[in-house]
Design a protein around this motif. Structure first.
Motif, PDB file in Angstrom:
ATOM      1  N   GLU A  79       1.689  -2.410   3.875  1.00 62.42           N
ATOM      2  CA  GLU A  79       2.277  -3.743   3.790  1.00 62.42           C
ATOM      3  C   GLU A  79       2.582  -4.179   2.356  1.00 62.42           C
ATOM      4  OE1 GLU A  79       2.606  -6.466   6.669  1.00 62.42           O
ATOM      5  OE2 GLU A  79       3.238  -4.435   7.168  1.00 62.42           O
ATOM      6  N   VAL A  80       1.905  -3.564   1.381  1.00 65.91           N
ATOM      7  CA  VAL A  80       1.970  -4.069   0.009  1.00 65.91           C
ATOM      8  C   VAL A  80       2.479  -3.005  -0.958  1.00 65.91           C
ATOM      9  CG1 VAL A  80       0.647  -5.150  -1.852  1.00 65.91           C
ATOM     10  CG2 VAL A  80       0.010  -5.566   0.527  1.00 65.91           C
ATOM     11  N   VAL A  81       3.288  -3.439  -1.912  1.00 61.69           N
ATOM     12  CA  VAL A  81       3.770  -2.568  -2.979  1.00 61.69           C
ATOM     13  C   VAL A  81       3.129  -2.958  -4.308  1.00 61.69           C
ATOM     14  CG1 VAL A  81       5.796  -1.843  -4.303  1.00 61.69           C
ATOM     15  CG2 VAL A  81       5.956  -2.103  -1.813  1.00 61.69           C
ATOM     16  N   ILE A  82       3.015  -4.261  -4.540  1.00 55.50           N
ATOM     17  CA  ILE A  82       2.486  -4.772  -5.809  1.00 55.50           C
ATOM     18  C   ILE A  82       0.956  -4.777  -5.758  1.00 55.50           C
ATOM     19  CG2 ILE A  82       2.417  -6.755  -7.355  1.00 55.50           C
ATOM     20  CD1 ILE A  82       5.180  -7.504  -6.317  1.00 55.50           C
ATOM     21  N   ASP A  83       0.334  -4.128  -6.731  1.00 54.42           N
ATOM     22  CA  ASP A  83      -1.123  -3.977  -6.734  1.00 54.42           C
ATOM     23  C   ASP A  83      -1.869  -5.305  -6.684  1.00 54.42           C
ATOM     24  OD1 ASP A  83      -0.900  -1.246  -6.768  1.00 54.42           O
ATOM     25  OD2 ASP A  83      -1.207  -1.043  -8.942  1.00 54.42           O
ATOM     26  N   GLU A  84      -1.364  -6.299  -7.414  1.00 51.92           N
ATOM     27  CA  GLU A  84      -2.049  -7.592  -7.486  1.00 51.92           C
ATOM     28  C   GLU A  84      -2.110  -8.279  -6.126  1.00 51.92           C
ATOM     29  OE1 GLU A  84       0.294  -6.556  -9.492  1.00 51.92           O
ATOM     30  OE2 GLU A  84      -0.810  -6.321 -11.398  1.00 51.92           O
ATOM     31  N   GLU A  85      -1.216  -7.920  -5.223  1.00 53.31           N
ATOM     32  CA  GLU A  85      -1.192  -8.574  -3.910  1.00 53.31           C
ATOM     33  C   GLU A  85      -2.093  -7.887  -2.884  1.00 53.31           C
ATOM     34  OE1 GLU A  85       3.198 -10.717  -3.768  1.00 53.31           O
ATOM     35  OE2 GLU A  85       2.795  -9.004  -2.466  1.00 53.31           O
ATOM     36  N   ARG A  86      -2.589  -6.712  -3.211  1.00 51.61           N
ATOM     37  CA  ARG A  86      -3.414  -5.986  -2.234  1.00 51.61           C
ATOM     38  C   ARG A  86      -4.656  -6.785  -1.805  1.00 51.61           C
ATOM     39  NH1 ARG A  86      -1.413  -0.583  -2.128  1.00 51.61           N
ATOM     40  NH2 ARG A  86      -0.166  -0.135  -3.987  1.00 51.61           N
ATOM     41  N   PRO A  87      -5.452  -7.325  -2.735  1.00 53.22           N
ATOM     42  CA  PRO A  87      -6.623  -8.110  -2.320  1.00 53.22           C
ATOM     43  C   PRO A  87      -6.247  -9.383  -1.560  1.00 53.22           C
ATOM     44  CG  PRO A  87      -6.786  -7.485  -4.632  1.00 53.22           C
ATOM     45  CD  PRO A  87      -5.380  -7.217  -4.209  1.00 53.22           C
ATOM     46  N   ILE A  88      -5.059  -9.927  -1.835  1.00 58.22           N
ATOM     47  CA  ILE A  88      -4.630 -11.158  -1.151  1.00 58.22           C
ATOM     48  C   ILE A  88      -4.278 -10.851   0.299  1.00 58.22           C
ATOM     49  CG2 ILE A  88      -3.008 -13.091  -1.185  1.00 58.22           C
ATOM     50  CD1 ILE A  88      -2.585 -12.596  -4.163  1.00 58.22           C
ATOM     51  N   VAL A  89      -3.511  -9.791   0.518  1.00 58.68           N
ATOM     52  CA  VAL A  89      -3.185  -9.393   1.889  1.00 58.68           C
ATOM     53  C   VAL A  89      -4.463  -9.009   2.635  1.00 58.68           C
ATOM     54  CG1 VAL A  89      -2.006  -7.651   3.303  1.00 58.68           C
ATOM     55  CG2 VAL A  89      -0.823  -8.702   1.373  1.00 58.68           C
ATOM     56  N   SER A  90      -5.390  -8.377   1.934  1.00 56.51           N
ATOM     57  CA  SER A  90      -6.680  -8.043   2.541  1.00 56.51           C
ATOM     58  C   SER A  90      -7.413  -9.301   2.990  1.00 56.51           C
ATOM     59  CB  SER A  90      -7.539  -7.262   1.541  1.00 56.51           C
ATOM     60  OG  SER A  90      -8.792  -6.934   2.097  1.00 56.51           O
ATOM     61  N   SER A  91      -7.274 -10.376   2.206  1.00 57.12           N
ATOM     62  CA  SER A  91      -7.931 -11.636   2.570  1.00 57.12           C
ATOM     63  C   SER A  91      -7.296 -12.239   3.821  1.00 57.12           C
ATOM     64  CB  SER A  91      -7.862 -12.638   1.409  1.00 57.12           C
ATOM     65  OG  SER A  91      -6.565 -13.209   1.282  1.00 57.12           O
TER      66      SER A  91
END
Length: 349
Positions: free
Chosen positions: A230-242
């Motif tokens: 779902e994610v390409v940008i590393d900074e968004e990975r923890p947010i999508v995980s949340s």
């Protein structure tokens, strides 16, 4: 009596000469040749066995004499395992020096890269193309637990008939270099071993954190695979995980498009409304909770994000569709609808 003595002496000298000639001939180098001979010494191979191999390949004349000479010289115990390139005509000292030094032939290798987010099916396709493996056999072994020796975590895999590929999520994406001719089983176990090595790089308390959150390693890899797809940008990975964690806590369907794509025989560039109704245990629109297992093989960054999600109140996200590969996040459905309209405007531009 003199004649008897001379005859006896002649016989002794003749016998001694025969013995000396036998020893000299048996230990002298073989006829020189420009043709190279490959021999392989396995770990723990005895000197006598090495000598027999050298004789069989025309590199020495007599294995028994060579082995006896090794014992007299105190040699043979330091031979190193590996594949050697030797030539007929080499002296005893040259052969022994080469075997002691471990001057082996560099093994030819294969090198291949498995991108992050690849599925087992995609991995099989890539290896068939780049490494010449048998795709059907690779997929067959990927379904046989008795073949998996590379990772301790495959021992905890759930026996769920709904798992499309049991090893999905466990074959770590990376660049590998392996010996040419490596079998499908060896490649799979090398990738499994890499997963364990990467998990060992997580903070020491990672298993405790996992237990506190009530997750298994299988579920961790499942969440990580969702984040990966779902994610390409590393900074968004923890947010999508949340977002995933928040939805699971509220028992809301995850409604992740990537799970629909995984359910389909062939991924689509754009999902239709009818696709969201496909009957599959991986369909997170129809089924609450996590899918039966990972939908891809995640990177370490996605695993870390799944293990340590950001603390947010987000329940929704949508791609901005502005070419940045980033997302718009929302806490409420109303705000999410606004984000969708904004995303659609970006797409039209």
């Amino acid at each position: 009596m003199l004649w008897s003595f001379l005859i006896a002496l002649g016989l002794v000298l003749a016998m001694a000469g025969s013995v000396l000639f036998y020893l000299w001939n048996g230990l002298r180098p073989t006829a020189a040749s420009s043709k190279t001979v490959m021999i392989t010494i396995s770990s723990g191979m005895r000197a006598q066995k090495v000598a027999e191999m050298l004789e069989e390949n025309g590199l020495i004349r007599n294995a028994s004499l060579f082995n006896g000479w090794l014992k007299l010289q105190g040699e043979g115990s330091r031979f190193q395992a590996g594949e050697y390139e030797l030539t007929p005509g080499m002296t005893r000292d040259q052969i022994v020096a080469k075997l002691n030094k471990g001057d082996i032939v560099a093994a030819s290798t294969i090198k291949f890269t498995i991108p992050e987010g690849f599925t087992v099916q995609q991995i099989a396709d890539r290896l068939a193309e780049k490494a010449g493996i048998d795709k059907a056999k690779f997929l067959e072994i990927a379904g046989k637990p008795e073949e998996w020796t590379g990772s301790i975590w495959t021992k905890t895999l759930p026996t769920d008939k709904n798992l499309r590929y049991p090893l999905e999520g466990y074959l770590f994406p990376d660049t590998y270099e392996m010996k040419a001719g490596s079998t499908e089983s060896e490649i799979i176990n090398r990738m499994l071993a890499e997963l364990d090595r990467k998990l060992d790089q997580l903070p020491e308390d990672w298993l405790g954190t996992l237990e506190e959150r009530g997750l298994t390693v299988h579920q961790l890899l499942t969440v990580a695979s969702l984040v990966e797809r779902e994610v390409v940008i590393d900074e968004e990975r923890p947010i999508v995980s949340s977002v995933i964690e928040n939805r699971l806590k509220k028992k809301m369907p995850l409604q992740i498009d990537a799970t629909i794509q995984y359910s389909l025989d062939k991924p689509k560039e754009r999902l239709l409304e009818a696709d969201l109704k496909v009957k599959s245990p991986y369909n997170t629109y129809l089924n609450a909770g996590l899918p039966p297992g990972p939908i891809a093989n995640p990177s370490l960054k996605s695993i870390e994000a799944a293990l340590y999600p950001e603390q947010t109140d987000y329940f929704y996200y949508v791609t901005k569709k502005d070419g940045t590969n980033s997302h718009l996040f929302a806490e409420t459905f109303k705000q999410h609808q606004k984000n969708i309209k904004l995303s659609e405007k970006n797409e039209k531009k």
